[in-house]
Every structure is written in structure tokens, then in C-alpha cells.
Design a protein around this motif. Structure first.
Motif, short mmCIF file in Angstrom:
data_model
loop_
_atom_site.label_atom_id
_atom_site.label_comp_id
_atom_site.label_asym_id
_atom_site.label_seq_id
_atom_site.Cartn_x
_atom_site.Cartn_y
_atom_site.Cartn_z
N GLU A 105 0.84 -1.19 0.00
CA GLU A 105 0.00 0.00 0.00
C GLU A 105 0.88 1.25 0.00
O GLU A 105 1.77 1.39 0.84
CB GLU A 105 -0.88 -0.01 1.26
N LEU A 106 0.60 2.16 -0.93
CA LEU A 106 1.30 3.44 -0.94
C LEU A 106 0.77 4.29 0.20
O LEU A 106 -0.44 4.55 0.29
CB LEU A 106 1.09 4.16 -2.28
N LEU A 107 1.67 4.72 1.10
CA LEU A 107 1.26 5.54 2.24
C LEU A 107 1.38 7.03 1.92
O LEU A 107 0.49 7.81 2.22
CB LEU A 107 2.12 5.23 3.47
N THR A 108 2.52 7.41 1.34
CA THR A 108 2.76 8.82 1.04
C THR A 108 3.97 8.92 0.12
O THR A 108 4.68 7.95 -0.10
CB THR A 108 3.01 9.63 2.34
N SER A 109 4.17 10.11 -0.38
CA SER A 109 5.38 10.44 -1.13
C SER A 109 5.86 11.79 -0.61
O SER A 109 5.04 12.64 -0.26
CB SER A 109 5.08 10.54 -2.63
N PHE A 110 7.18 11.97 -0.54
CA PHE A 110 7.69 13.26 -0.09
C PHE A 110 9.04 13.56 -0.72
O PHE A 110 9.76 12.66 -1.12
CB PHE A 110 7.77 13.35 1.44
N TYR A 111 9.34 14.85 -0.81
CA TYR A 111 10.64 15.30 -1.31
C TYR A 111 11.63 15.27 -0.17
O TYR A 111 11.33 15.68 0.95
CB TYR A 111 10.54 16.71 -1.89
N ILE A 121 10.54 10.40 -2.68
CA ILE A 121 10.49 9.02 -2.20
C ILE A 121 9.03 8.63 -1.99
O ILE A 121 8.27 9.36 -1.36
CB ILE A 121 11.27 8.84 -0.87
N HIS A 122 8.66 7.47 -2.54
CA HIS A 122 7.33 6.91 -2.39
C HIS A 122 7.43 5.84 -1.30
O HIS A 122 8.19 4.88 -1.45
CB HIS A 122 6.86 6.29 -3.70
N VAL A 123 6.68 6.02 -0.21
CA VAL A 123 6.77 5.12 0.93
C VAL A 123 5.59 4.15 0.91
O VAL A 123 4.42 4.57 0.87
CB VAL A 123 6.79 5.90 2.26
N PHE A 124 5.91 2.86 0.95
CA PHE A 124 4.91 1.80 0.90
C PHE A 124 4.89 1.02 2.21
O PHE A 124 5.91 0.90 2.88
CB PHE A 124 5.25 0.81 -0.24
N LEU A 125 3.73 0.46 2.52
CA LEU A 125 3.57 -0.47 3.63
C LEU A 125 3.40 -1.87 3.03
O LEU A 125 2.50 -2.08 2.22
CB LEU A 125 2.36 -0.10 4.48
N ALA A 126 4.26 -2.79 3.42
CA ALA A 126 4.22 -4.17 2.91
C ALA A 126 3.86 -5.11 4.04
O ALA A 126 4.48 -5.08 5.11
CB ALA A 126 5.58 -4.55 2.32
N LYS A 127 2.88 -5.96 3.79
CA LYS A 127 2.44 -6.96 4.77
C LYS A 127 2.29 -8.32 4.08
O LYS A 127 2.30 -8.40 2.86
CB LYS A 127 1.11 -6.55 5.42
N GLY A 128 2.11 -9.35 4.90
CA GLY A 128 1.99 -10.70 4.36
C GLY A 128 3.30 -11.16 3.76
O GLY A 128 3.37 -11.65 2.64
N LEU A 129 4.38 -10.98 4.52
CA LEU A 129 5.72 -11.29 4.03
C LEU A 129 6.00 -12.78 4.04
O LEU A 129 5.62 -13.48 4.98
CB LEU A 129 6.77 -10.58 4.89
N THR A 130 6.68 -13.24 3.01
CA THR A 130 7.21 -14.61 2.98
C THR A 130 8.60 -14.55 2.37
O THR A 130 8.87 -13.75 1.46
CB THR A 130 6.32 -15.57 2.15
N LYS A 131 9.49 -15.39 2.90
CA LYS A 131 10.86 -15.46 2.38
C LYS A 131 10.84 -16.21 1.05
O LYS A 131 10.19 -17.23 0.91
CB LYS A 131 11.78 -16.21 3.35
N LYS A 132 11.57 -15.68 0.08
CA LYS A 132 11.72 -16.35 -1.21
C LYS A 132 12.90 -17.30 -1.14
O LYS A 132 13.91 -16.98 -0.53
CB LYS A 132 11.95 -15.32 -2.32
N GLU A 133 12.76 -18.45 -1.76
CA GLU A 133 13.86 -19.42 -1.78
C GLU A 133 15.02 -18.95 -2.64
O GLU A 133 16.17 -19.12 -2.29
CB GLU A 133 13.35 -20.77 -2.28
N ASN A 134 14.72 -18.35 -3.77
CA ASN A 134 15.76 -17.85 -4.69
C ASN A 134 15.49 -16.38 -4.99
O ASN A 134 15.04 -16.03 -6.08
CB ASN A 134 15.77 -18.67 -5.99
N PRO A 135 15.80 -15.51 -4.02
CA PRO A 135 15.50 -14.08 -4.22
C PRO A 135 16.44 -13.43 -5.23
O PRO A 135 17.52 -13.94 -5.51
CB PRO A 135 15.71 -13.49 -2.83
N ALA A 136 15.99 -12.31 -5.75
CA ALA A 136 16.85 -11.50 -6.62
C ALA A 136 18.06 -11.05 -5.82
O ALA A 136 17.98 -10.81 -4.61
CB ALA A 136 16.08 -10.29 -7.14
N ALA A 137 19.19 -10.94 -6.49
CA ALA A 137 20.44 -10.57 -5.81
C ALA A 137 20.51 -9.06 -5.58
O ALA A 137 19.92 -8.27 -6.32
CB ALA A 137 21.63 -11.02 -6.66
#
Length: 183
Positions: A105-111, A121-137
Motif C-alpha cells: 500500500e502506498l502511504l505517502t510520497s515526499f521530497y 520518495i514513495h513510501v509503501f507499507l508491505a504486509k503478508g511477508l514470505t521469504k523467497k527461496e531464490n530471491p533476486a540478488a
């Protein structure tokens, strides 16, 4: 706000780097006089307040050369040309923390520093996290340590100046306000 604008008379790019460019501008002030402005152009960025299911804040410790020290920050990163902020937020979250999120969810953006830079900067709220087995480097020049803190621990980090940047202090204060509103 009318009458406060500065008219650009001349603009010269004096430096173009990997992340930013620096422009020297001659401007006409509202009173008709002239002045110079040094403006940093930045493509914009995202920052992610990532919360685990047990309500811990996912943070990264990173060395910041400009400060000559490490600080603890919320995951963040630069927008690529034409990239949507939400896609960038998901990419940066995965690269820096190995997490992916169910909701974003986008919360806000500010200079960040409007006196001399156009970075937003666009600030997001992230929920429902799961670890990826092969994440991007991570980027090849990026090194981080992962931390997961309670809100109380994060507030202590602010007091100790381990958390010492505006976007992360904003994140901690946002979560503190949310907690107060829901008590």
C-alpha cells in the motif's frame, strides 16, 4: 503561492553520474534580481515499511559512505527509468531482504531535500511477508545486514542514532502513530 516563482534563465548540466546529475541554473527572482541555483536531479526512489506477521519491522543495516558509518534503514532503492513505484518497491524488498509481500500500500510520497534536489520518495507499507527461496540478488556494490525489530526496539535505535535517516524515522513514527490510534 503566486508571485514566488523563479524563472529559469539558463540551465547547464555540470555533472552527470550513475544516480544523479547536477545542474547550475541562473534564475530571475520574484523581485526581478538574478541568482544562481545548484540543483540535483534524481530519478526518484521507493522505501518500504515491511512488517512481519509478528509485527516486527524489517530493516537493513548498510554502510553509508557519505556519513562514513553504518545506519539501520527501511529497505529502499532508486527507481529505474520509467519504472512504476510499486514494482520498484517489490523488487527492492526482495533484493534487500529476500522477502516478497502479499499486500503493498502506498502511504505517502515526499521530497527529501527540496532546497537543492528534486528526489521524491514513495513510501509503501508491505504486509503478508514470505521469504523467497531464490530471491533476486543485491546490486553488486550493495552489502546489507538484515534486522527485524519491534517498534520499541526501533524507537531505541532512533535514540541511539542507529536509525538516523528521515525516511526510516518517518516509518517508525508512522507505526508509533498507528499503534496509538488503535489502542
Amino acid at each position: 503561492m503566486t508571485g514566488l516563482e523563479e524563472k529559469t534563465l539558463k540551465s547547464e548540466e555540470i555533472f552527470s553520474g550513475k544516480v544523479i546529475s547536477l545542474h547550475l541554473q541562473d534564475v530571475e527572482l520574484p523581485n526581478g534580481k538574478q541568482s544562481k541555483r545548484e540543483i540535483i536531479k534524481h530519478p526518484g526512489a521507493v522505501a518500504i515499511i515491511a512488517l512481519t506477521d509478528d509485527n516486527k519491522i524489517v530493516l537493513v543495516e548498510q554502510y553509508r559512505k557519505a556519513l562514513e558509518r553504518t545506519i539501520v534503514e527501511i529497505p529502499a532503492g532508486k527507481l529505474e527509468k520509467g519504472e512504476e513505484p510499486a514494482l520498484c518497491a517489490r523488487r527492492e524488498l526482495e533484493e534487500e531482504t529476500s522477502y516478497e509481500c502479499e499486500s503493498l500500500e502506498l502511504l505517502t510520497s515526499f521530497y527529501t531535500s527540496p532546497g537543492f534536489a528534486d528526489e521524491i520518495i514513495h513510501v509503501f507499507l508491505a504486509k503478508g511477508l514470505t521469504k523467497k527461496e531464490n530471491p533476486a540478488a543485491l546490486d553488486e556494490d550493495e552489502f546489507v545486514n538484515l534486522e527485524e525489530l519491534t517498534l520499541e526496539e526501533a524507537l531505541q535505535y532512533v535514540k541511539e542514532q542507529k536509525i538516523y535517516d528521515a525516511k526510516t524515522i518517518y516509518a517508525v513514527q508512522y507505526l508509533q502513530l498507528q499503534e496509538a490510534l488503535h489502542k
